[in-house]
Enzyme design. Structure first.
Site, PDB file in Angstrom:
ATOM      1  N   CYS A  93     -80.277  18.008   7.063  1.00 14.57           N
ATOM      2  CA  CYS A  93     -81.018  17.348   5.980  1.00 14.57           C
ATOM      3  C   CYS A  93     -82.369  16.834   6.470  1.00 14.57           C
ATOM      4  O   CYS A  93     -82.427  15.924   7.296  1.00 14.57           O
ATOM      5  CB  CYS A  93     -80.157  16.205   5.443  1.00 14.57           C
TER       6      CYS A  93
ATOM      7  N   CYS B 170     -83.103  13.111   5.657  1.00 14.62           N
ATOM      8  CA  CYS B 170     -82.270  12.245   6.500  1.00 14.62           C
ATOM      9  C   CYS B 170     -82.948  11.971   7.842  1.00 14.62           C
ATOM     10  O   CYS B 170     -82.836  10.876   8.397  1.00 14.62           O
ATOM     11  CB  CYS B 170     -80.905  12.884   6.758  1.00 14.62           C
TER      12      CYS B 170
END
Length: 168
Positions: free
Chosen positions: A91, A94
């Site tokens: 991600c 993230c």
């Protein structure tokens, strides 16, 4: 000679020994780094065992959840409020939010902890807390979810989120 210089350059880069997976290539963990010293006194260069350990304040309040029991003990059973960061290695957002959160939690000087949960490793926890997108961040106090958000936030928004959890 060229091989020795190349080997020296390769071995001089800091290596993380924190035991967690690197979130992206070239990332250096802020918690523990070692720097091996290259001995060039012999014909064969040798990595010596001298090490330097750097500890940052964020290491004391940030931890990776290992399993369900660890989550129960360190998050649900915590007397200190906990920010739970549900993330994934793949991600992109993230990778931006994680260090931002760690920085903001470290500024709180122990008033709040941060638990990092990889959804690929702990799918059951992600399902239990209805995580449908990453990054998802929960604010937990006395084992209950107080607040949450999904996606990236800037530092001002993160500070406001933490202030709601900690209180005045």
């Amino acid at each position: 000679m060229a091989q020795r210089l190349l080997l020296r350059r390769f071995l001089s880069f800091g290596r993380s020994v924190s035991g967690s997976a690197q979130p992206f290539p070239g990332y250096q963990s802020p918690c523990i780094q070692t720097h091996g010293l290259l001995s060039t006194t012999s014909a064969n260069p040798v990595l010596t065992s001298a090490r330097t350990i750097h500890l940052s304040p964020s290491c004391r309040v940030t931890f990776n959840v290992q399993n369900n029991d660890d989550f129960q003990d360190r998050v649900i059973g915590s007397k200190t409020p906990v920010i739970v960061d549900f993330h994934a290695q793949w991600c992109g957002p993230c990778k931006i939010l994680g260090p931002r959160l760690e920085k903001m939690v470290a500024k709180q000087q122990g008033k709040v902890l941060m638990a990092k949960v990889d959804i690929d490793d702990h799918t059951d926890l992600a399902l239990e807390y209805q995580v449908s997108a990453v990054p998802t961040v929960l604010a937990m106090k006395n084992g209950a979810v107080i607040d949450q958000f999904v996606g990236l936030k800037d530092e001002d928004q993160l500070e406001a989120f933490l202030k709601k959890l900690i209180g005045p």
